[in-house]
Design an enzyme around this catalytic site. Structure first.
Site, PDB file in Angstrom:
ATOM      1  N   ASP A   1      50.903  21.288 100.537  1.00  0.00           N
ATOM      2  CA  ASP A   1      50.282  20.285 100.197  1.00  0.00           C
ATOM      3  C   ASP A   1      51.347  19.373 100.707  1.00  0.00           C
ATOM      4  OD1 ASP A   1      49.031  17.865 100.647  1.00  0.00           O
ATOM      5  OD2 ASP A   1      48.578  17.965  99.193  1.00  0.00           O
TER       6      ASP A   1
ATOM      7  N   HIS B   1      46.645  19.646  94.804  1.00  0.00           N
ATOM      8  CA  HIS B   1      47.506  18.982  93.508  1.00  0.00           C
ATOM      9  C   HIS B   1      47.411  19.090  92.409  1.00  0.00           C
ATOM     10  CE1 HIS B   1      47.432  14.617  95.857  1.00  0.00           C
ATOM     11  NE2 HIS B   1      47.994  15.433  96.855  1.00  0.00           N
TER      12      HIS B   1
ATOM     13  N   GLU C   1      52.833   9.990 102.912  1.00  0.00           N
ATOM     14  CA  GLU C   1      51.645  10.694 102.874  1.00  0.00           C
ATOM     15  C   GLU C   1      50.514  10.904 101.534  1.00  0.00           C
ATOM     16  OE1 GLU C   1      47.615  12.509 103.778  1.00  0.00           O
ATOM     17  OE2 GLU C   1      49.330  13.058 102.356  1.00  0.00           O
TER      18      GLU C   1
ATOM     19  N   HIS D   1      52.983  16.199 106.738  1.00  0.00           N
ATOM     20  CA  HIS D   1      53.901  14.860 105.567  1.00  0.00           C
ATOM     21  C   HIS D   1      54.765  15.473 105.103  1.00  0.00           C
ATOM     22  CE1 HIS D   1      51.359  16.522 101.847  1.00  0.00           C
ATOM     23  NE2 HIS D   1      49.827  15.244 102.367  1.00  0.00           N
TER      24      HIS D   1
HETATM   25 CO    CO Z   1      47.755  15.584  98.773  1.00  0.00          CO
HETATM   26 ZN    ZN Z   2      48.437  16.737 102.613  1.00  0.00          ZN
END
Ligand code: CO
Ligand code: ZN
Length: 328
Positions: A163, A302, A193, A62
């Protein structure tokens, strides 16, 4: 790959606002793909045609990242905001955010009864240096990402949006190094995502793959007093068995395991108790798509300083290259 990872992680692209990162990715894949297109929802698809009786395989990473969105501008020019994806108020205090138009904001907090307790989003605001609504350069609905430069510390790579820009870098590098393959491979850079998995879900519907693999980050259990988890940074990419949203299809899982062993790439088995990936959505399209996930171990997911190991990243590329050149 460091230049690629730096470029991808430092580019703006929260869920729903992926135009800039998509253009950056498109420029990187165009010279190596037989066909490049954008789905109606904005996911980027680069296709490499197969040479023989292979399968149609979808790889998904993503392109969107977590961020924040302005919800209200007060009379003094301070912004209230809401998270885009899984943002914690703990990582917000003192953080800098960057809006698409270049505006920099600093996140501050109202006075709190107990200053040692984490604030709620309701207590936080963004200061963009405005003095009122009239000179505020941000409008309600504008999105921002956390501002943090990419850094290399020995084998470890640190950035915001690892991420899943690290997954995007793995896909781009795999496409670049991929020789002739029997399979028709669709490299998908999905949107949204972090919010709904809608990019990969709809791309998979259109592509109708025989098999799908998400390439995304996963947590680790190797930091002080961490939640127990068998994945460690630097021990190789992880083959997902299960996460909170799916059980990997055994055929896909074993294909990845065999590829790792045949290519001599160290690997780990992954069971993630919280969180999921695009694979959960891809496996539920049409009559069901056998799906799995190759994960890059990542600490501090995150937060604005997500950390991966460069050897795990390289291992993921080599594993995928081997898998794509063998039958499944
Ligand atoms: Co994530
Ligand atoms: Zn991810």
């Amino acid at each position: 790959m460091h230049d690629l990872i730096r470029k991808f992680t430092e580019t703006f692209g929260p869920s729903g606002f992926e135009d800039t990162i998509r253009a950056v990715l498109r420029a990187e894949v165009e010279p190596y793909a037989d066909e490049v297109r954008v789905t109606p929802l904005g996911s980027l698809v680069a296709v490499r045609r197969g040479t023989g009786n292979g399968r149609r395989i979808m790889l998904a990473a993503h392109m969107d990242e977590i961020g924040v969105m302005a919800t209200y501008v007060d009379e003094k020019g301070f912004l209230r905001f809401t998270p885009i994806g899984g943002v914690s108020p703990l990582t917000c205090l003192g953080a800098r955010v960057r809006f698409e138009n270049g505006t920099l904001g600093v996140i501050g907090s109202e006075k709190r009864e107990d200053p040692n307790k984490a604030p709620t989003f309701e207590q936080l605001y963004i200061d963009v240096g405005a003095t009122g609504r009239a000179d505020c350069p941000v409008r309600v609905g504008d999105a921002a990402v956390f501002e943090r430069p990419f850094a290399v510390q020995g084998r470890r790579l640190v950035a915001k949006a690892m991420d899943d820009r690290i997954g995007c870098a793995v896909l781009v590098e795999t496409l670049r190094r991929l020789g002739p393959t029997p399979h028709e491979v669709h490299f998908v850079f999905s949107v949204q995502e972090e919010t709904t998995l809608s990019g990969a879900r709809t791309a998979a519907y259109g592509i109708e793959p025989d098999m799908a693999i998400a390439v995304d980050v996963t947590g680790t259990g190797d930091t002080p007093e961490s939640r127990p988890m068998a994945v460690e940074l630097g021990k190789g990419p992880a083959v997902k068995v299960q996460d909170a949203g799916m059980i990997a299809h055994p055929v896909v899982r074993e294909w990845l395991v065999h590829a790792a062993e045949a290519a001599g790439v160290p690997y780990q088995m992954e069971v993630l108790e919280r969180g999921t990936t695009d694979a959960a959505a891809m496996q539920l399209t049409r009559s069901g798509v056998p799906s799995g996930c190759l994960s890059i171990p990542c600490r501090y997911i995150h937060t604005p300083s997500e950390m991966v190991d460069g050897e795990d990243v390289e291992g993921a590329v080599r594993l995928l290259l081997h898998a794509l050149q063998t039958a499944c």
